[in-house]
Design a protein around this motif. Structure first.
Motif, PDB file in Angstrom:
ATOM      1  N   UNK A  96      22.359   3.215  -2.971  1.00 45.76           N
ATOM      2  CA  UNK A  96      21.860   4.530  -2.560  1.00 45.76           C
ATOM      3  C   UNK A  96      23.044   5.460  -2.256  1.00 45.76           C
ATOM      4  N   UNK A  97      24.030   4.905  -1.556  1.00 46.27           N
ATOM      5  CA  UNK A  97      25.244   5.667  -1.236  1.00 46.27           C
ATOM      6  C   UNK A  97      26.024   6.001  -2.506  1.00 46.27           C
ATOM      7  N   UNK A 104      24.469   8.784  -4.416  1.00 47.52           N
ATOM      8  CA  UNK A 104      24.822  10.023  -3.717  1.00 47.52           C
ATOM      9  C   UNK A 104      26.234  10.483  -4.118  1.00 47.52           C
ATOM     10  N   UNK A 130      24.954  -0.960  -1.597  1.00 47.60           N
ATOM     11  CA  UNK A 130      25.484   0.399  -1.466  1.00 47.60           C
ATOM     12  C   UNK A 130      25.024   1.305  -2.617  1.00 47.60           C
TER      13      UNK A 130
END
Lengths: 227, 227
Positions: free
Chosen positions: B205-206, B209, B203
């Motif tokens: 990349x999330x 973000x 997770x």
């Protein structure tokens, strides 16, 4: 003769994480040098065949998944929204008739476009609009939103209950199990004649690395298709 | 006063996927504007407290994880290699004494560097070299490889069996459960005074973000630390 790598996406519209993977793969089919093959299967059969249990039965996992899906939906730009009663929608009502219908659509269509559109409408019903996907009326509505005529839909509903379509759904589900499935999405990339299976909607960066492509995030283009 | 976002990594060296997350977070601690806090916990307690079952008990899932870890190890550049008997290493021998030792290290050190080094050596033993992490001799070897002296190690071994250290490991494990843990790694990002938990090593990349940072892949720098 094409040098495109074949990528098979085994899916069932009952699975919310699979919707994310489905949209990502539909976006990347024109970005990566791949031939995407949509493989409608039955998640219930995969769970039974592999002896796996739904992850949401552990309370902390269920709470986390609710939050995780909300964050991913926003990040992936997919209008995922849990139905009011997810357990009823997923386990009591299920997706057997819906997936037989999708298999019938695939049998009649000349390419995967129609399968893509109908599957997306079914996902939108169960995983965005809290609507039924089990009755003939529900399947008709989804198919007509995907651009089919009433007479085409009638024929597809008839086909859905034939032995041929039932057997086709079973054999695709079995193929997924033979590739080692224990849930969906299962994405099988064929690299140098060898199948490389990826489970889930969180292996795209690794998958890109394995097939020699570049991961550009869940939304690889400036103007995403409006969902 | 610092504007760095606090990121807590709850971990246990018995978990191979957590090793991947640990290395990624150690690499990003100097790339992202974060303050990384290493939180040694006990995975056995998290599984029991949440009612979760180890994923490897489903045969297809076990086979997939073996393959998945192999691919991820290469992609993440972490020398992960399954022990000859993973079930014995993870469930029969376990990590209770190892994690008490790591907690003792943390109690004595002025910052997290020593915890990082000792944890990495423990992971290397169980998840790369197929070596024991349960006996005092094993813990000594790991700590000495991490740069500690024999007398420091002796004191840490003594501390490891005190009530204070045992209670500290319990309370950190409970904190992870309170954040909704059902396994490790659990990475809790504190954003605008709100904890945002992320489970697993997929997770990032999330997470980037969510904390307003950029994901640059598992190896954000040209010259990775040699593991």
């Amino acid at each position: 003769m094409s040098s495109k790598k074949v990528v098979e996406l085994f899916f069932d519209v009952v699975s919310p994480y699979t919707w994310l993977a489905f949209e990502v793969m539909c976006r990347y089919r024109n970005v990566w040098n791949i031939e995407l093959k949509l493989r409608p299967g039955f998640l219930g059969g995969v769970m039974q065949g592999s002896g796996n249990k739904p992850p949401g039965l552990v309370p902390n996992k269920f709470l986390y998944m609710t939050k995780d899906m909300e964050r991913l939906a926003q990040f992936f730009e997919v209008p995922l929204k849990a139905p009011s009663n997810p357990f009823e929608a997923m386990f009591e009502k299920g997706s057997l008739s819906a997936m037989r219908f999708v298999v019938a659509v695939q049998g009649q269509a000349k390419d995967d476009k129609q399968v893509e559109l109908v599957s997306r409408e079914l996902w939108r019903r169960i995983w965005s609009q809290d609507k039924d996907i089990t009755t003939p009326e529900s399947l008709s509505e989804a198919a007509m939103k995907a651009g089919m005529s009433a007479s085409e839909v009638g024929e597809l509903l008839r086909l859905s209950s034939t032995k041929e379509i039932k057997d086709k759904l079973k054999s695709t589900t079995q193929e997924a199990l033979d590739h080692g499935a224990f849930g969906f999405p299962l994405i099988v990339c064929h690299v140098d004649g060898k199948p490389e299976p990826f489970f889930g909607s969180d292996r795209f960066e690794l998958m890109a690395h394995c097939i020699g492509e570049k991961w550009l995030g869940p939304q690889p283009k400036q103007s995403p298709a409006k969902l």
